[in-house]
Design a protein around this motif. Structure first.
Motif, PDB file in Angstrom:
ATOM      1  N   CYS A  33       0.948  -1.303  -0.050  1.00  0.00           N
ATOM      2  CA  CYS A  33       0.005  -0.148  -0.017  1.00  0.00           C
ATOM      3  C   CYS A  33       1.030   0.977  -0.052  1.00  0.00           C
ATOM      4  CB  CYS A  33      -1.035   0.226   1.125  1.00  0.00           C
ATOM      5  SG  CYS A  33      -0.322   0.065   2.842  1.00  0.00           S
ATOM      6  N   ALA A  34       0.404   2.335  -0.581  1.00  0.00           N
ATOM      7  CA  ALA A  34       1.055   3.600  -0.822  1.00  0.00           C
ATOM      8  C   ALA A  34       0.063   4.641  -0.417  1.00  0.00           C
ATOM      9  CB  ALA A  34       1.926   3.672  -2.032  1.00  0.00           C
ATOM     10  N   LEU A  35       0.855   5.871  -0.146  1.00  0.00           N
ATOM     11  CA  LEU A  35      -0.119   7.239   0.216  1.00  0.00           C
ATOM     12  C   LEU A  35       0.245   8.011  -0.620  1.00  0.00           C
ATOM     13  CD1 LEU A  35      -1.129   8.266   3.624  1.00  0.00           C
ATOM     14  CD2 LEU A  35       0.104   9.996   1.940  1.00  0.00           C
ATOM     15  N   SER A  36      -0.527   8.865  -1.108  1.00  0.00           N
ATOM     16  CA  SER A  36      -0.323  10.103  -2.053  1.00  0.00           C
ATOM     17  C   SER A  36      -0.829  11.297  -1.677  1.00  0.00           C
ATOM     18  CB  SER A  36      -0.597   9.681  -3.627  1.00  0.00           C
ATOM     19  OG  SER A  36      -0.735  11.076  -4.290  1.00  0.00           O
ATOM     20  N   ARG A  37      -0.264  12.228  -1.409  1.00  0.00           N
ATOM     21  CA  ARG A  37      -0.896  13.652  -1.316  1.00  0.00           C
ATOM     22  C   ARG A  37      -0.819  14.533  -2.492  1.00  0.00           C
ATOM     23  NH1 ARG A  37       0.841  17.350   3.327  1.00  0.00           N
ATOM     24  NH2 ARG A  37      -1.182  18.279   2.891  1.00  0.00           N
ATOM     25  N   PRO A  38      -1.707  15.371  -2.866  1.00  0.00           N
ATOM     26  CA  PRO A  38      -3.114  15.253  -2.369  1.00  0.00           C
ATOM     27  C   PRO A  38      -3.822  14.116  -3.233  1.00  0.00           C
ATOM     28  CG  PRO A  38      -3.045  16.782  -4.169  1.00  0.00           C
ATOM     29  CD  PRO A  38      -1.496  16.323  -3.921  1.00  0.00           C
ATOM     30  N   VAL A  39      -4.957  13.997  -3.282  1.00  0.00           N
ATOM     31  CA  VAL A  39      -5.790  12.849  -3.866  1.00  0.00           C
ATOM     32  C   VAL A  39      -5.589  12.873  -5.286  1.00  0.00           C
ATOM     33  CG1 VAL A  39      -7.710  13.143  -2.261  1.00  0.00           C
ATOM     34  CG2 VAL A  39      -7.709  14.537  -4.176  1.00  0.00           C
ATOM     35  N   LEU A  40      -5.640  11.809  -5.959  1.00  0.00           N
ATOM     36  CA  LEU A  40      -5.292  11.491  -7.162  1.00  0.00           C
ATOM     37  C   LEU A  40      -6.568  11.442  -8.143  1.00  0.00           C
ATOM     38  CD1 LEU A  40      -2.451   9.094  -6.716  1.00  0.00           C
ATOM     39  CD2 LEU A  40      -2.176  11.261  -7.422  1.00  0.00           C
TER      40      LEU A  40
END
Length: 127
Positions: A96-103
């Motif tokens: 799992c991975a987190l991106s800022r902001p939403v994609l």
């Protein structure tokens, strides 16, 4: 420090189910996306699914549509990937991975859009 911890992987027979969890911690922002990726031996890492924290929008790779479901429990900062009707070709390490902001749109599949990654959990589907 943002941390992502995956769990729930294991060995399952074809046609079976698993639910992966991604517990996120160490941040206070509320505008982000969590994606699931997988990497099989000898293959490139590929996007599986993604969910937006803002409106719950979800995205899926064509290979898993109708079989996998992504969901989130914002109170627990946890994202789940319910995997049903598993196939041997689903065998991989899942991250799992987190991106800022939403994609938005197809950007969810781009590895470089994600700033933080978990350590991965192995999923093995036997035939």
């Amino acid at each position: 420090e943002v941390q992502l911890v995956e769990s729930g992987g294991g060995l399952v027979q074809a046609g079976g189910s698993l639910r992966l969890s991604c517990a996120a911690s160490g941040f206070t922002f509320d505008d982000y996306a969590i994606g699931w990726f997988r990497q099989a031996p000898g293959k490139e890492r590929e996007g599986v699914s993604c969910i937006s924290s803002s409106d719950g929008s979800t995205y899926y790779a064509d290979s898993v549509k109708g079989r996998f479901t992504i969901s989130s429990d914002n109170a627990k900062n946890t994202v789940y990937l319910q995997m049903n009707s598993l196939k041997p070709e689903d065998t991989a390490v899942y991250y799992c991975a987190l991106s800022r902001p939403v994609l938005y749109g197809s950007s969810w599949e781009r590895i470089y859009e994600y700033d933080y990654w978990g350590q991965g959990t192995q999923v093995t589907v036997s035939s």
